[in-house]
Write a protein that holds these residues in place. Structure first.
Motif, PDB file in Angstrom:
ATOM      1  N   ALA A   1       0.868  -1.186   0.000  1.00 15.96           N
ATOM      2  CA  ALA A   1       0.000   0.000   0.000  1.00 15.96           C
ATOM      3  C   ALA A   1       0.897   1.225   0.000  1.00 15.96           C
ATOM      4  CB  ALA A   1      -0.902  -0.014   1.235  1.00 15.96           C
ATOM      5  N   PRO A   2       0.413   2.365  -0.537  1.00 14.54           N
ATOM      6  CA  PRO A   2       1.238   3.572  -0.515  1.00 14.54           C
ATOM      7  C   PRO A   2       1.625   3.943   0.906  1.00 14.54           C
ATOM      8  CG  PRO A   2      -0.711   3.870  -1.893  1.00 14.54           C
ATOM      9  CD  PRO A   2      -0.885   2.576  -1.179  1.00 14.54           C
ATOM     10  N   ALA A   3       2.824   4.436   1.092  1.00 10.44           N
ATOM     11  CA  ALA A   3       3.302   4.811   2.419  1.00 10.44           C
ATOM     12  C   ALA A   3       2.509   5.989   2.961  1.00 10.44           C
ATOM     13  CB  ALA A   3       4.788   5.147   2.354  1.00 10.44           C
ATOM     14  N   ALA A   4       2.190   6.934   2.066  1.00 11.95           N
ATOM     15  CA  ALA A   4       1.443   8.124   2.489  1.00 11.95           C
ATOM     16  C   ALA A   4      -0.044   7.812   2.482  1.00 11.95           C
ATOM     17  CB  ALA A   4       1.746   9.293   1.557  1.00 11.95           C
ATOM     18  N   ALA A   5      -0.792   8.573   3.228  1.00 11.34           N
ATOM     19  CA  ALA A   5      -2.242   8.376   3.280  1.00 11.34           C
ATOM     20  C   ALA A   5      -2.849   8.664   1.918  1.00 11.34           C
ATOM     21  CB  ALA A   5      -2.861   9.299   4.341  1.00 11.34           C
ATOM     22  N   ILE A   6      -3.790   7.833   1.515  1.00  9.73           N
ATOM     23  CA  ILE A   6      -4.453   8.033   0.224  1.00  9.73           C
ATOM     24  C   ILE A   6      -5.711   8.849   0.451  1.00  9.73           C
ATOM     25  CG2 ILE A   6      -3.521   5.888  -0.701  1.00  9.73           C
ATOM     26  CD1 ILE A   6      -6.227   4.576  -0.218  1.00  9.73           C
ATOM     27  N   PRO A   7      -6.132   9.595  -0.573  1.00  8.80           N
ATOM     28  CA  PRO A   7      -7.326  10.414  -0.371  1.00  8.80           C
ATOM     29  C   PRO A   7      -8.590   9.561  -0.328  1.00  8.80           C
ATOM     30  CG  PRO A   7      -6.545  10.609  -2.637  1.00  8.80           C
ATOM     31  CD  PRO A   7      -5.542   9.775  -1.911  1.00  8.80           C
ATOM     32  N   ALA A   8      -9.570  10.018   0.447  1.00  6.78           N
ATOM     33  CA  ALA A   8     -10.870   9.335   0.469  1.00  6.78           C
ATOM     34  C   ALA A   8     -11.581   9.580  -0.840  1.00  6.78           C
ATOM     35  CB  ALA A   8     -11.710   9.863   1.627  1.00  6.78           C
ATOM     36  N   GLY A   9     -12.336   8.592  -1.281  1.00  8.49           N
ATOM     37  CA  GLY A   9     -13.109   8.774  -2.512  1.00  8.49           C
ATOM     38  C   GLY A   9     -12.738   7.758  -3.567  1.00  8.49           C
ATOM     39  N   PRO A  10     -11.920   8.143  -4.535  1.00 11.22           N
ATOM     40  CA  PRO A  10     -11.647   7.252  -5.668  1.00 11.22           C
ATOM     41  C   PRO A  10     -10.824   6.030  -5.238  1.00 11.22           C
ATOM     42  CG  PRO A  10     -10.290   9.226  -5.818  1.00 11.22           C
ATOM     43  CD  PRO A  10     -11.232   9.445  -4.682  1.00 11.22           C
TER      44      PRO A  10
ATOM     45  N   GLY B   1     -12.093   8.989   6.182  1.00 16.38           N
ATOM     46  CA  GLY B   1     -10.726   8.884   6.670  1.00 16.38           C
ATOM     47  C   GLY B   1     -10.600   7.820   7.745  1.00 16.38           C
ATOM     48  N   GLY B   2      -9.375   7.312   7.903  1.00 16.33           N
ATOM     49  CA  GLY B   2      -9.137   6.324   8.950  1.00 16.33           C
ATOM     50  C   GLY B   2      -8.055   5.350   8.568  1.00 16.33           C
ATOM     51  N   LYS B   3      -7.837   4.341   9.412  1.00 14.49           N
ATOM     52  CA  LYS B   3      -6.832   3.308   9.144  1.00 14.49           C
ATOM     53  C   LYS B   3      -7.567   1.979   8.948  1.00 14.49           C
ATOM     54  CE  LYS B   3      -3.084   5.581  11.609  1.00 14.49           C
ATOM     55  NZ  LYS B   3      -2.122   5.558  12.716  1.00 14.49           N
ATOM     56  N   TYR B   4      -7.274   1.311   7.862  1.00 16.96           N
ATOM     57  CA  TYR B   4      -8.013   0.102   7.488  1.00 16.96           C
ATOM     58  C   TYR B   4      -7.038  -1.062   7.334  1.00 16.96           C
ATOM     59  CZ  TYR B   4     -11.718   3.446   6.434  1.00 16.96           C
ATOM     60  OH  TYR B   4     -12.656   4.438   6.528  1.00 16.96           O
ATOM     61  N   THR B   5      -7.379  -2.209   7.917  1.00 16.18           N
ATOM     62  CA  THR B   5      -6.575  -3.420   7.751  1.00 16.18           C
ATOM     63  C   THR B   5      -7.214  -4.286   6.670  1.00 16.18           C
ATOM     64  OG1 THR B   5      -5.982  -3.389  10.090  1.00 16.18           O
ATOM     65  CG2 THR B   5      -5.599  -5.433   8.893  1.00 16.18           C
ATOM     66  N   VAL B   6      -6.450  -4.535   5.613  1.00 12.73           N
ATOM     67  CA  VAL B   6      -6.961  -5.334   4.492  1.00 12.73           C
ATOM     68  C   VAL B   6      -6.261  -6.690   4.520  1.00 12.73           C
ATOM     69  CG1 VAL B   6      -7.177  -5.477   1.990  1.00 12.73           C
ATOM     70  CG2 VAL B   6      -7.326  -3.248   3.137  1.00 12.73           C
ATOM     71  N   THR B   7      -7.048  -7.755   4.504  1.00 15.82           N
ATOM     72  CA  THR B   7      -6.485  -9.113   4.559  1.00 15.82           C
ATOM     73  C   THR B   7      -6.937  -9.889   3.327  1.00 15.82           C
ATOM     74  OG1 THR B   7      -6.662  -9.078   6.972  1.00 15.82           O
ATOM     75  CG2 THR B   7      -6.312 -11.217   5.922  1.00 15.82           C
ATOM     76  N   LEU B   8      -5.989 -10.534   2.660  1.00 11.42           N
ATOM     77  CA  LEU B   8      -6.288 -11.359   1.480  1.00 11.42           C
ATOM     78  C   LEU B   8      -5.866 -12.782   1.791  1.00 11.42           C
ATOM     79  CD1 LEU B   8      -7.206 -11.371  -1.518  1.00 11.42           C
ATOM     80  CD2 LEU B   8      -4.802 -11.038  -2.154  1.00 11.42           C
ATOM     81  N   THR B   9      -6.766 -13.723   1.587  1.00 10.45           N
ATOM     82  CA  THR B   9      -6.493 -15.128   1.940  1.00 10.45           C
ATOM     83  C   THR B   9      -6.836 -16.032   0.769  1.00 10.45           C
ATOM     84  OG1 THR B   9      -7.125 -14.611   4.213  1.00 10.45           O
ATOM     85  CG2 THR B   9      -6.971 -16.938   3.630  1.00 10.45           C
ATOM     86  N   LEU B  10      -5.946 -16.951   0.490  1.00  7.49           N
ATOM     87  CA  LEU B  10      -6.206 -17.963  -0.532  1.00  7.49           C
ATOM     88  C   LEU B  10      -6.599 -19.243   0.164  1.00  7.49           C
ATOM     89  CD1 LEU B  10      -6.094 -19.132  -3.415  1.00  7.49           C
ATOM     90  CD2 LEU B  10      -3.670 -19.636  -3.012  1.00  7.49           C
ATOM     91  N   HIS B  11      -7.746 -19.797  -0.223  1.00 13.36           N
ATOM     92  CA  HIS B  11      -8.242 -21.048   0.359  1.00 13.36           C
ATOM     93  C   HIS B  11      -8.255 -20.960   1.895  1.00 13.36           C
ATOM     94  CE1 HIS B  11      -8.544 -22.875  -3.469  1.00 13.36           C
ATOM     95  NE2 HIS B  11      -7.244 -22.848  -3.721  1.00 13.36           N
ATOM     96  N   ALA B  12      -9.045 -20.097   2.381  1.00 17.70           N
ATOM     97  CA  ALA B  12      -9.126 -19.903   3.830  1.00 17.70           C
ATOM     98  C   ALA B  12      -9.517 -21.191   4.546  1.00 17.70           C
ATOM     99  CB  ALA B  12     -10.139 -18.802   4.145  1.00 17.70           C
ATOM    100  N   GLU B  13     -10.254 -22.056   3.825  1.00 18.89           N
ATOM    101  CA  GLU B  13     -10.695 -23.292   4.478  1.00 18.89           C
ATOM    102  C   GLU B  13      -9.532 -24.212   4.782  1.00 18.89           C
ATOM    103  OE1 GLU B  13     -11.275 -22.422   1.412  1.00 18.89           O
ATOM    104  OE2 GLU B  13     -10.812 -24.044   0.025  1.00 18.89           O
TER     105      GLU B  13
END
Lengths: 274, 279
Positions: free
Chosen positions: B36-45, B93-105
Motif C-alpha cells: 500500500a502507498p506509504a502516504a495516506a491516500i485520499p478518500a473517494g476514488p 478517513g481512517g486506518k483500514y486493515t486489508v487481509t487477502l487469503t487464498l483457500h481460507a478453508e
C-alpha cells in the motif's frame, strides 16, 4: 399508650400457666449449641449492637413515634391443645417480616401446623427451633385455610390438627413463603438490638417458645414484652389486640437471650412483583 | 527405521488432531504480500494495491476482508499486466486493515506445520532428528500441495475527516401520567440501624399518613434487602448508594425515579415524591 398490667403478667411460669389455662407449650431443646447453623447477630452486626446505656432513650423515642415492629402485627396465633409453639412462633415471625417488607395489608396469614407437621413426631411431642427453621428455610410454610387464602392459593392448611394430611403438591405453594435469613442471638444486648432494628425475634423459656416484640422501661428497670400463641391470653399487644403479650423482667431476659433467634428477611408471593 | 516411522506417524496424527481442534483467528502472513502507498491516500476514488506471491490463476480462490468495513470497498482484480491487485476505496478517513487469503478453508495446514515443529523432540539422537526433519519437511510440502493456503495483510491509511462514532438514540422522555405506582426501597445489612427501622415502621404503620395514602391510590411499597430483591431493581438502582428509593409505574414497571433514600426524611416526603411522578 394503653394501660398495661405489668404486675399481673410479669415473669409468668409458662409451664404452670399452660396447665392452669389448658394451653400447651412444646419447645424442645436444640441438639446443637447456638451458632452451629447460623451466624450470630452480634458478630454479623457488631457495630449495631446497642448497649444498655442507650436503651432508655431509644425506648422513649420508639414509644413517642409508634415505631415498634409490634405496631404492625395483625394476628395473634393460637396453638390450642397441640405442642406446636415453636412453629407458631416461627410462622408468626415470618408474618412480622412480611408486614415490614410488604405492608400489613399484604400479609398472608400462615399455617403453623404446615411446619409442625414435619418437625414434631406427634401432636404433643413438641419440636425444636433448629428443625423448625430448617423446615421454613428449605420447604417454606403454607398459607392457612382462611377463605381469602383459599381463593388466592392452590394449597392451604389449617392452623391446627397434626393429623390433617397436607395437600398433594403442597411444596409448590410452601416455597413461596420460605425464610430468607435467620440469625442466632447470644446476649440480651443482641436480642434487644434486634428489636430496635425491626427484626422479628423468637426465644424459649420454661419449655415454651414465644416472640419478643418490644421493650419497656418502668420504674428504672427494663421489661421485655413477648407475644404468646395462646389466643386471648395476656395483656395488650397493640391498638388492634387487647391481649396476647406477657412480660419478662430484665433477669429473665438475661437468662433467655442466649439461643434466641431473629428472622431478618423472608420470601413471599409478593416477590412476583419485586 | 520402522520404529521411528511409527513414532513419526503418531506425531503426525497428534499434530493434525491439535491443528483441526484449534481455530486460528490471528491473520498469518504466509506467502502473500500486499503493498500500500506509504502516504495516506485520499478518500473517494479507488486506488490499486499490488499483490505478490499469488498467481493470477489463484485469484478466484481468494477471500478478502477489511476492518473497519463501513464505507469501504475492496475488490480482488487483475491489473493491466494480468497480475493480481486489490482495488481499494474508502469514503471516510481512517486506518483500514486489508487481509487477502487464498483457500481460507485450508488454514488448518498452518497448524499442522506448527504442530510438527512442536512435536519435534530435541532429546532424540542427531541421526533420528535428521530423519524426523526430513520427514516433516516432506510432509509439510505434501500438505502445501494438497491444501494450498496463503495469506497476507496490509494497513492502509486514508486521509480525510474521521466520522464521529454513531450516537445512540436518545430515549424519549417518559411522560408523567397519573397512575398506580410501585415503590421499592432497597437496603443492605449495614444500613439497618434503629433509625432506618423507625422510618420503615412509620411508612408501614396502619394509622400513618403514608399507609392510608398508598391504600387510597392503590400504590404498592416493598422494602427489601438487596439479597432478597429482583435483580432488575438492583440494576435500576445503578450506582446509587443503598438504601435507595425507586418509584416505578405499577403497570409497565418503567422506572420513573431513582434516588438515595434519606433516612431522616419524614413519611410525608414519600407522598410528595409520589405526587411528583404522577402517583
Amino acid at each position: 399508650m394503653p394501660e398495661r398490667n405489668f404486675e399481673r403478667w410479669l415473669d409468668i411460669d409458662l409451664d404452670s400457666e399452660a396447665q392452669r389455662t389448658g394451653n400447651f407449650t412444646g419447645c424442645n431443646p436444640n441438639e446443637a449449641p447456638p451458632g452451629t447453623f447460623r451466624a450470630f447477630f452480634e458478630d454479623k452486626y457488631a457495630s449495631e449492637v446497642y448497649g444498655r446505656e442507650l436503651w432508655k432513650d431509644m425506648i422513649e423515642q420508639k414509644d413517642a413515634e409508634n415505631t415498634w415492629l409490634s405496631d404492625l402485627i395483625n394476628r395473634v396465633y393460637n396453638q390450642k391443645n397441640e405442642g406446636s409453639c415453636v412453629a407458631n412462633a416461627n410462622a408468626g415471625c415470618h408474618e412480622d417480616c412480611q408486614a415490614l417488607q410488604f405492608g400489613p395489608d399484604r400479609v398472608v396469614h400462615l399455617s403453623a401446623m404446615s411446619v409442625y407437621h414435619f418437625t414434631g413426631s406427634g401432636p404433643n411431642s413438641g419440636s425444636n427451633l433448629d428443625d423448625s427453621i430448617d423446615q421454613v428455610m428449605r420447604v417454606g410454610v403454607l398459607p392457612n385455610d382462611s377463605a381469602e387464602n383459599k381463593a388466592k392459593f392452590k394449597h392451604t392448611h389449617p392452623d391446627v390438627g397434626y393429623y390433617t394430611k397436607l395437600p398433594s403438591g403442597f411444596e409448590e405453594t410452601a416455597k413461596l413463603f420460605q425464610g430468607h435469613e435467620y440469625l442466632d442471638i447470644r446476649s440480651p444486648e443482641g436480642l434487644v438490638s434486634c428489636l430496635f432494628k425491626g427484626y422479628s425475634v423468637m426465644y424459649a423459656r420454661s419449655g415454651h417458645c414465644i416472640r419478643a416484640v418490644r421493650l419497656f422501661y418502668k420504674n428504672g428497670k427494663f421489661i421485655l414484652g413477648y407475644l404468646n400463641s395462646w389466643g386471648q391470653w395476656g395483656d395488650t399487644l397493640n391498638a388492634q389486640f387487647a391481649y396476647g403479650i406477657g412480660y419478662d423482667s430484665e433477669s429473665t431476659l438475661n437468662r433467655a437471650s442466649n439461643g434466641a433467634i431473629c428472622l431478618r428477611s423472608v420470601r413471599g408471593p409478593q416477590h412476583s412483583i419485586t | 527405521m520402522k520404529k521411528i516411522r511409527k513414532w513419526m506417524l503418531i506425531a503426525v496424527l497428534l499434530s493434525q488432531a491439535v491443528a483441526f481442534g484449534q481455530s486460528w483467528s490471528e491473520p498469518t502472513v504466509n506467502g502473500i504480500t500486499i503493498a500500500a502507498p506509504a502516504a495516506a491516500i485520499p478518500a473517494g476514488p479507488s486506488v490499486q494495491l499490488s499483490v505478490t506471491g499469488l498467481a493470477d490463476t489463484e485469484l478466484a480462490g481468494t477471500t478478502v476482508s477489511v476492518n473497519p468495513s463501513v464505507g469501504v470497498s475492496v475488490v480482488p482484480a487483475k491489473g493491466w499486466d494480468n497480475k493480481p491487485i486489490l482495488l481499494f476505496g474508502a469514503t471516510q478517513g481512517g486506518k483500514y486493515t486489508v487481509t487477502l487469503t487464498l483457500h481460507a478453508e485450508n488454514e488448518f495446514r498452518i497448524g499442522v506445520t506448527q504442530a510438527l515443529a512442536t512435536a519435534r523432540d530435541p532429546k532424540l539422537s542427531p541421526e533420528l532428528l535428521a530423519e524426523y526433519d526430513t520427514f516433516a519437511a516432506a510432509y509439510a510440502k505434501k500438505l502445501a500441495e494438497k491444501y494450498p493456503f496463503k495469506s497476507g495483510f496490509v494497513l492502509v491509511e486514508v486521509a480525510g475527516p474521521v466520522p464521529n462514532p454513531p450516537q445512540p438514540p436518545k430515549p424519549d422522555p417518559i411522560p408523567v401520567t397519573a397512575g398506580k405506582r410501585l415503590i421499592v426501597i432497597i437496603h443492605e445489612q449495614t444500613d439497618d440501624t434503629a433509625k432506618l427501622s423507625d422510618l420503615f415502621v412509620k411508612l408501614r404503620h396502619p394509622a400513618g399518613e403514608v399507609s392510608k395514602y398508598l391504600k387510597e391510590k392503590g400504590h404498592l411499597l416493598d422494602i427489601l434487602d438487596q439479597m432478597n430483591v429482583n435483580q432488575r431493581w438492583l440494576a435500576a438502582a445503578g450506582d446509587k448508594p443503598l438504601p435507595v428509593l425507586i418509584i416505578a409505574d405499577a403497570v409497565s414497571s418503567a422506572v420513573l425515579s431513582v434516588e438515595p433514600l434519606n433516612v431522616s426524611m419524614s413519611p410525608v416526603d414519600l407522598i410528595t415524591k409520589l405526587k411528583a411522578t404522577g402517583g
